[in-house]
Design an enzyme around this catalytic site. Structure first.
Site, PDB file in Angstrom:
ATOM      1  N   LYS A 115     -11.371  14.163  66.115  1.00 50.32           N
ATOM      2  CA  LYS A 115     -10.510  13.003  66.328  1.00 50.32           C
ATOM      3  C   LYS A 115      -9.134  13.253  65.717  1.00 50.32           C
ATOM      4  O   LYS A 115      -8.971  13.227  64.500  1.00 50.32           O
ATOM      5  CB  LYS A 115     -11.099  11.732  65.717  1.00 50.32           C
ATOM      6  CG  LYS A 115     -10.378  10.505  66.278  1.00 50.32           C
ATOM      7  CD  LYS A 115     -10.530   9.266  65.447  1.00 50.32           C
ATOM      8  CE  LYS A 115      -9.415   9.051  64.461  1.00 50.32           C
ATOM      9  NZ  LYS A 115      -8.053   8.953  65.026  1.00 50.32           N
ATOM     10  N   GLY A 117      -6.444  13.569  55.282  1.00 51.35           N
ATOM     11  CA  GLY A 117      -5.654  12.352  55.443  1.00 51.35           C
ATOM     12  C   GLY A 117      -5.390  11.731  54.098  1.00 51.35           C
ATOM     13  O   GLY A 117      -5.404  12.412  53.066  1.00 51.35           O
ATOM     14  N   THR A 171      -5.645   9.396  50.632  1.00 52.21           N
ATOM     15  CA  THR A 171      -6.676   9.250  49.601  1.00 52.21           C
ATOM     16  C   THR A 171      -7.481   7.969  49.801  1.00 52.21           C
ATOM     17  O   THR A 171      -8.709   7.959  49.635  1.00 52.21           O
ATOM     18  CB  THR A 171      -6.004   9.288  48.209  1.00 52.21           C
ATOM     19  OG1 THR A 171      -5.456  10.606  48.047  1.00 52.21           O
ATOM     20  CG2 THR A 171      -6.982   9.019  47.081  1.00 52.21           C
ATOM     21  N   THR A 199      -8.130   6.400  52.613  1.00 47.68           N
ATOM     22  CA  THR A 199      -9.054   6.614  53.734  1.00 47.68           C
ATOM     23  C   THR A 199     -10.208   7.499  53.279  1.00 47.68           C
ATOM     24  O   THR A 199     -11.365   7.265  53.638  1.00 47.68           O
ATOM     25  CB  THR A 199      -8.327   7.303  54.918  1.00 47.68           C
ATOM     26  OG1 THR A 199      -7.080   6.667  55.130  1.00 47.68           O
ATOM     27  CG2 THR A 199      -9.148   7.254  56.182  1.00 47.68           C
ATOM     28  N   GLU A 218      -9.726  16.474  52.241  1.00 50.03           N
ATOM     29  CA  GLU A 218      -8.399  16.994  51.854  1.00 50.03           C
ATOM     30  C   GLU A 218      -7.447  15.813  51.871  1.00 50.03           C
ATOM     31  O   GLU A 218      -7.116  15.302  52.936  1.00 50.03           O
ATOM     32  CB  GLU A 218      -7.942  18.061  52.857  1.00 50.03           C
ATOM     33  CG  GLU A 218      -8.841  19.277  52.946  1.00 50.03           C
ATOM     34  CD  GLU A 218      -8.907  20.050  51.648  1.00 50.03           C
ATOM     35  OE1 GLU A 218      -7.925  20.032  50.893  1.00 50.03           O
ATOM     36  OE2 GLU A 218      -9.960  20.659  51.388  1.00 50.03           O
ATOM     37  N   CYS A 242       1.529  17.402  52.854  1.00 41.88           N
ATOM     38  CA  CYS A 242       0.786  17.031  51.639  1.00 41.88           C
ATOM     39  C   CYS A 242       1.175  17.919  50.468  1.00 41.88           C
ATOM     40  O   CYS A 242       1.015  17.543  49.320  1.00 41.88           O
ATOM     41  CB  CYS A 242      -0.707  17.118  51.906  1.00 41.88           C
ATOM     42  SG  CYS A 242      -1.198  18.733  52.506  1.00 41.88           S
ATOM     43  N   GLU A 260       1.979   8.397  46.186  1.00 36.23           N
ATOM     44  CA  GLU A 260       2.472   9.291  47.237  1.00 36.23           C
ATOM     45  C   GLU A 260       3.393   8.519  48.177  1.00 36.23           C
ATOM     46  O   GLU A 260       3.023   7.455  48.664  1.00 36.23           O
ATOM     47  CB  GLU A 260       1.280   9.856  48.026  1.00 36.23           C
ATOM     48  CG  GLU A 260       1.696  10.916  49.024  1.00 36.23           C
ATOM     49  CD  GLU A 260       0.538  11.436  49.873  1.00 36.23           C
ATOM     50  OE1 GLU A 260      -0.239  10.605  50.379  1.00 36.23           O
ATOM     51  OE2 GLU A 260       0.422  12.659  50.028  1.00 36.23           O
TER      52      GLU A 260
END
Ligand code: NAD
Length: 485
Positions: free
Chosen positions: A172, A225, A227, A229, A247, A286, A388
């Site tokens: 996805k 994606g 943190t 999520t 990750e 990232c 972030e």
């Protein structure tokens, strides 16, 4: 209007409930396509196709899997221009960046894991009249969920090892940047990848993303994606005992010591790379270095020259081959980043440059651009330095000595990457030991070798991707013990 469909069982299909999402071109702010908004029925269809293909794919020889992955890599290369244009249009990144980084790396990911399929081996242990050997078998059907910042690059980084290890995949891509993954479906048909081996489903994370995580026939989730999520995925996958690779986000320090350069060339190279680490891909990587710590004695000199470099980066039409700084991926993300800049001001930050939306004249006048932004005068504990931002926004702060630098660098909940600039070899090894980050770069940034473990500590993730780490993740180990004496 272009319709981006699911790719299930080797063909493009409409979403079961005929629901569609709008897809925008960030550089113009205009809708350019509609995307299948998948639901549980679409996922069931994809999983059914994967389950039917699973047995044969798991038993295909490593050579055959490698052949098909190499064929896909060749097709990515053959379609380079088309994929570069698509990535740039969909994401807002300059064609220059997509052409030099994203699309070549997608081909490389496929080739690298084609080789891994043929090189992957397991262990055996001999002792006391017995042998133990380890079987590493594919998991079956796995889910790969990827983000919008490096769309085809991270999509292939996940699916390639999953397929190389003999799994069928439900992938996805981000609903914000679905275009190149959809085009990849076409390449799968051309390559002759057996139907059902790779299924690409589209839609919102809160809908189809959630059901991928919970589906009983999907045995592992590889996710890249945010943190938040990641925490949601971990909570829902845990009771089902799924294998998880997460990750997640970063708030990476760049640490510049007074002994960072032995010559003017080294100083310039440092400034160039620190600037790249700050603003590459509009700060939407990232691994970008968003907290810059500079030793007190060179702080003023560094800041002056760094701000000049940041001011030199002007936003432009991503389709123009000379553009270095493109658009933010979405209106919502641009607004989030602008809100973060407001918070920094409220926290007492001084905007040294940038700090606002930029209007790019002509075709892009309604696009979502933000100027490279440098902020000073903030404490390490403020929100700006803890959360972030994921945009072209960095803070610069002085530090006293090595001890202080380590304390500041480690002073967040994240631990993904760090870039450190020093010519002192002893210090290099001390900081490698003491800084909390999964990836440490000394006198460089984003130097990547695909064999090395890639991933973060603390809230930047769980598990490692890359090389055989990924092959191990996508396989189940079974130990076989045989007594012969
Ligand atoms: P995101 O977490 O919003 O979405 C990532 C993917 O997850 C998308 O495909 C989305 O549809 C899906 N998703 C969203 N909610 C979901 C849910 N509840 N269940 C299942 N799937 C769900 O992240 P993003 O905004 O697309 O990407 C930016 C983030 O990714 C940043 O935080 C960045 O640091 C991180 N990132 C990390 C790495 C790394 O290697 N550590 C690399 C790139 C990006």
């Amino acid at each position: 209007m272009q319709k981006l469909q699911h790719f299930i069982n080797g063909e493009f299909v409409n979403p079961a409930e005929d629901r569609w999402l709008d897809v925008f071109e960030p550089a113009t702010g205009k809708k350019y396509a509609e995307l299948a908004d998948g639901c549980e029925k679409d996922l069931d269809r994809a999983v059914g196709a994967a389950l039917s293909a699973q047995h044969e794919w798991a038993r295909a020889s490593a050579d055959e899997r490698a052949r098909l992955l190499n064929r896909l890599a060749d097709l990515v290369d053959a379609n380079h221009e088309r994929l570069v244009e698509a990535e740039s249009k969909d994401n807002g990144k300059p064609v220059r960046v997509a052409g030099l980084v994203d699309i070549p790396r997608a081909a490389l990911n496929l080739r690298f894991f084609a080789a891994a399929a043929t090189q992957f081996a397991s262990e055996s242990h001999h002792a006391n009249g017995s042998i133990n050997y380890t079987l590493r078998q594919p998991l079956g059907t796995v889910g790969c969920i990827s983000p919008w910042n490096l769309p085809l690059y991270l999509f292939t980084w996940k699916i390639a090892p999953a397929l190389a290890a003999g799994n069928c995949v439900i992938a996805k891509p981000s609903e914000i940047t679905p275009l190149t993954a959809t085009l990849f479906g076409e390449l799968c048909i051309e390559a002759g990848l057996p139907a059902g081996v790779l299924n690409i489903v589209h839609g919102r994370g809160s809908e189809i993303g959630k059901v991928i995580v919970e589906h009983p026939d999907i045995s592992a989730i590889s996710f890249t994606g945010g943190t938040k999520t990641g925490a949601d995925i971990a909570a829902r996958a845990a009771p089902k005992f799924k294998k998880l690779s997460l990750e997640l986000g970063g708030k990476n320090p760049t640490v510049v010591f007074a002994d960072c350069a032995g010559s003017n060339e080294q100083w310039d190279a440092m400034l160039r790379d620190v600037t790249r680490a700050a603003f590459a891909n509009q700060g939407q990587i990232c691994l970008c270095g968003s907290r810059i710590y500079v030793e007190e004695s060179i702080y003023e000199k560094f800041l002056g020259e760094f701000v000049e470099r940041a001011k030199d980066i002007s936003a432009g039409d991503p389709a123009d081959p000379d553009t270095r700084h493109g658009a933010m991926v979405s209106k919502a993300h641009m607004e989030k980043v602008l809100d973060c800049i407001d918070i920094a001001k409220q926290e007492g930050g001084k905007i040294e440059c940038g700090g606002e939306r930029v209007i790019v004249k002509g075709r892009c006048e309604n696009g979502w651009f933000i100027a490279p932004t440098v902020i000073t005068g903030l404490s390490n504990e403020c929100r700006t330095n803890q959360e972030e931002i994921f945009g072209p926004v960095v803070t610069v702060m002085p530090f006293k000595d090595e001890h202080d630098a380590v304390r500041l660098a480690n002073g967040t909940n994240y631990g993904l990457a760090a870039s450190i600039w020093t010519q002192d070899v002893g210090r290099t090894h001390r900081l490698a030991r003491d800084i909390d980050a999964g990836l440490l770069w000394f006198n460089t940034w984003m130097l990547r070798d695909l064999r090395v473990p890639m991933g973060g500590m603390k809230q930047s993730g769980v598990g490692r991707e890359g090389g055989f780490e990924a092959m191990r993740f996508f396989t189940e180990s079974k130990n076989v013990a045989i007594k012969y004496e």
